[in-house]
Write a protein that holds these residues in place. Structure first.
Motif, mmCIF file in Angstrom:
data_model
loop_
_atom_site.group_PDB
_atom_site.id
_atom_site.type_symbol
_atom_site.label_atom_id
_atom_site.label_comp_id
_atom_site.label_asym_id
_atom_site.label_seq_id
_atom_site.Cartn_x
_atom_site.Cartn_y
_atom_site.Cartn_z
ATOM 1 N N LEU A 1 -0.186 0.127 -14.353
ATOM 2 C CA LEU A 1 -0.559 1.375 -14.279
ATOM 3 C C LEU A 1 -1.360 1.814 -15.599
ATOM 4 O O LEU A 1 -0.776 1.632 -16.562
ATOM 5 N N TRP B 1 1.801 4.331 -6.135
ATOM 6 C CA TRP B 1 2.522 5.185 -7.418
ATOM 7 C C TRP B 1 3.860 4.506 -7.588
ATOM 8 O O TRP B 1 4.149 4.184 -8.689
ATOM 9 N N ALA C 1 3.831 0.875 -9.081
ATOM 10 C CA ALA C 1 3.475 1.077 -10.374
ATOM 11 C C ALA C 1 4.644 1.577 -10.963
ATOM 12 O O ALA C 1 4.673 1.105 -12.264
#
Length: 739
Positions: A398, A388, A391
């Protein structure tokens, strides 16, 4: 001519051998050879180089045998092996042991010629012989109705009346459909009406799908089409793209459309899943569309099956274009990968702990893809914070799917206070009144439920009420778990077992009390409290083989069972249409764990397991979480299905205290038979590390479980800045180790 070899031994070097006359022209990089090693051993080695002279001062032995006519490894595989050995600081021989199926690396204790164990599987087939008119044949068989029945079945199954060259029929299949015996078949052979022919067959189960019976891929919904286009756009700018899609948003449908696109380019696809259980359901969905072009690879396959898959992939004209597999599938000999899909990319199961090499399958997939010029798609409803973060930094692309497929609503999640239930003395075993009532309503309505408890066995703790004695493993620093089915106390670390004692060995008290609930005890208790329940248990005790996974999932899908009780494996991507309610029996044990990733993983587990509920249109799923502190912020993020809030909270804490993804952690374990010596060496080693790395060195400390299999453990953590040169760090570590 000499060869440089990798041997399956834990030594950080390669070995040089001489090629006898006659082998020089045949030997190539990637082939296997049989070589003597030491005084009494013969090993299979892999050629990684052909060299004109041996290193000075080295005694060189002769290669005994060349085992292959063609290389069994591709260049990308050898490059990957060398990368793993370097990055994860392990001998390349250990990488070879992990990567190659056992039957591709045979060895003998005494020197001699190695013979491979792998033999092609053969089977008897029946071939029809039509010399005469059918009327004459049936006239010949009129006195034997059984023979006539068998011949008619052969005529039908071989399509002899419709094909110029009739099909050969497997003998066992022919006898089964005709309900005849081998005696009748022998008579037909004697009369010249058929022949029995032995043919080589595949060990690999590819299902019943042929090219004519394949189904088209379902059309994507508008939301999925947008995500698909965004992924294709992201791949133009990024090698890796993260697909963050809520549970039941249709990520698998997008995967299938991407696969079809890559296959159209003449390239291959690897789809990785964290658990063997997931391959069962996914295999059925993929095989309906891609048929025999897809194979499954995991550790529950037999060694001959694994070798056969390996050899099929080695063929340049192979018809295998898709591999669905667990982390070990990363080592297969792909011809030209175009796409790697890592489903449920957040799962810790992708990480190999013991034995070496200790690698992360998700990270290796990115390295492998780079060597093939392929793209990587990471998919998850609850991505790892590392992915995450990357990204968010635009290192990865993403794409997000924030709604479930077909407008299905996310499951409603409620918290049940175990503190209140205890105060009111309402607990029945591990069940609160609220959870038990909800389960009863669901089952009586003909729906299904899933119960999650991250403990297997019957009772994790047994204690004498008189003196406090608890049975402990003599080899490990853990208490023994009671398993009711076998009436044994077992260690879940080393496998040690001992029978249930008739009395306390310390004080003689005949009454020992069981504390805590494992999945086996929950199954027992539920049947007593809810007679309508037909529970099924899914944990490592009930899934010892590939068939057991398939049987459990098939039984639950066919509704022979209405409650699935399991450990982490029930949270991972399973798709059941009739599950209406999911219960998490003990959320506190997930959150109160001494690990900086505890809250992240607790959120992932609870969100994922809740996502198994209400996955079809018109259903309203519900997740019930039993916990002590109903005000806990993490639990309310789960209620709101608010991954982004959880990620922001946890990343802020990680940045404040210097944990990944803002730093790199290197864990160094020292193991020894003697506790004091191991501790003294660990202190000495940590001091040497501090001379180079200063305050970045934490420890040594004994981990929570400080002894496993009679080895005492000390742990040192090295916390490095993200910007640090990893090559230099490894050089320092190697120098300290060698010193």
């Amino acid at each position: 001519m000499y060869v440089e070899l990798i041997l399956p031994v834990p030594v950080p070097r390669t070995f040089t051998y001489r090629l006898p006359d006659g082998m020089e022209l045949s030997a190539r990089v990637g082939m296997r050879v049989c070589v003597p090693f030491g005084k009494n051993h013969t090993y299979t080695g892999i050629i990684i180089g052909l060299i004109p002279k041996a290193p000075d001062g080295v005694e060189v032995k002769d290669v005994l045998q060349l085992l292959d006519d063609a290389p069994i490894l591709r260049n990308q595989q050898l490059n990957l092996w060398q990368w793993i050995a370097n990055y994860y600081m392990c001998p390349i021989g250990d990488v070879m042991k992990a990567a190659l199926p056992s039957e591709l690396k045979p060895e003998e204790g005494k020197q001699g010629v190695i013979r491979e164990d792998f033999k092609p599987k053969k089977k008897n087939f029946v071939r029809i012989v039509l010399k005469d008119e059918l009327a004459e044949v049936f006239d010949q068989l009129k006195r034997s109705p059984k023979q006539q029945l068998l011949f008619m079945a052969l005529l039908d199954r071989s399509h002899a009346l419709h094909k110029q060259v009739p099909d050969d029929i497997a003998q066992d299949e022919l006898l089964r459909v005709s309900e005849c015996g081998s005696e009748q078949l022998r008579e037909l052979v004697k009369k010249g009406l058929c022949q029995i022919i032995e043919q080589e067959v595949s060990r690999i189960d590819t299902g019943e799908y042929d090219t004519d019976g394949l189904q088209p891929i379902h059309d994507l919904t508008e939301m999925q089409r947008i995500a698909y286009r965004q992924i294709c756009q992201s791949f133009r700018d990024h090698q890796v793209t993260l697909l963050h899609g809520v549970t039941s948003s249709g990520k698998t449908e997008i995967y299938m459309h991407l696969m079809q696109e890559v296959l159209g380019q003449g390239r291959q696809v690897l789809m990785m899943v964290p658990e063997i259980a997931l391959t069962t359901q996914l295999c059925m969905r993929l095989r309906r569309v891609f048929g025999h072009r897809m194979l499954v690879y995991h550790s529950k396959l037999s060694e001959p099956e694994r070798v056969e898959i390996w050899r099929r992939l080695l063929q340049d004209n192979s018809d295998v274009d898709i591999i669905l597999g667990v982390r070990s599938s990363i080592f297969l000999p792909f011809r030209q990968l175009g796409l790697i899909i890592v489903d449920e990319e957040h799962e810790p199961s992708y990480k190999q702990q013991d034995p070496a090499p200790r690698y992360h399958g998700r990270d290796l997939s990115i390295v492998l893809a780079a060597k093939h010029g392929a793209k990587v798609l990471l998919g998850s409803a609850t991505p790892s914070l590392e992915s995450w973060y990357l990204a968010q930094q635009d290192k990865y692309g993403l794409v997000q799917l924030k709604e479930r497929h077909a407008g299905v609503s996310m499951p409603e999640i409620k918290l049940i206070s175990m503190t209140e239930a205890r105060k009111q003395q309402g607990l029945q075993g591990p069940f609160s009144p609220g959870l038990l009532a909800a389960l009863g309503r669901t089952l009586r309505d003909g729906k299904q439920a899933i119960l999650f408890q991250n403990r297997r066995g019957y009772s994790p703790i047994v204690e004498c009420q008189s003196c406090g004695w608890t049975p402990r493993c003599p080899r490990c620093d853990v208490s023994l778990t009671y398993h009711k089915r076998t009436r044994m106390l077992s260690c879940h670390y080393c496998g040690y077992q001992t029978p249930w004692p008739a009395q306390c060995p310390s004080c003689g008290n005949p009454r020992l009390e069981m504390q805590g609930f494992g999945t086996e005890r929950i199954e027992d208790t539920l049947q007593q409290l809810l007679p309508v329940a037909r529970p099924l248990r899914m944990d490592t005790d009930t899934t010892g083989s590939r068939k057991s996974y398939e049987r459990l999932i098939a039984d639950f899908e066919s509704r022979k069972s209405n409650v699935l009780i399991g450990t982490q494996m029930v949270s991972k991507g399973l798709d059941f249409s009739e599950v209406q309610i999911v219960g998490v029996l003990n959320a506190d044990s997930l959150m109160n764990f001494p690990d900086f990733r505890a809250h992240e993983r607790a959120f992932q587990l609870m969100e994922q397991v809740a996502g198994r509920a209400g996955r079809r249109e018109g259903q309203e799923g519900q997740g019930l979480i039993q916990c002590s502190d109903v005000r806990n912020r993490l639990l309310h993020q789960v209620i709101a299905h608010d991954y982004e809030s959880m990620a922001a909270t946890q990343l802020a804490d990680r940045q404040k205290y210097g944990y990944p993804p803002f730093t790199r952690l290197i864990a160094i374990y020292l193991k020894g038979r003697y506790e004091d010596r191991t501790r003294a060496l660990a202190i000495q080693y940590a001091d040497a590390l501090r001379n180079s790395f200063g305050s970045r060195v934490l420890g040594p400390e004994a981990p929570g479980i400080s002894r496993v299999k009679n080895f005492y453990i000390q742990q040192i953590i090295l916390k490095m800045e993200r910007e640090a040169n990893t090559t230099s760090v490894r050089q320092y570590l190697n120098a300290i180790y060698d010193a």
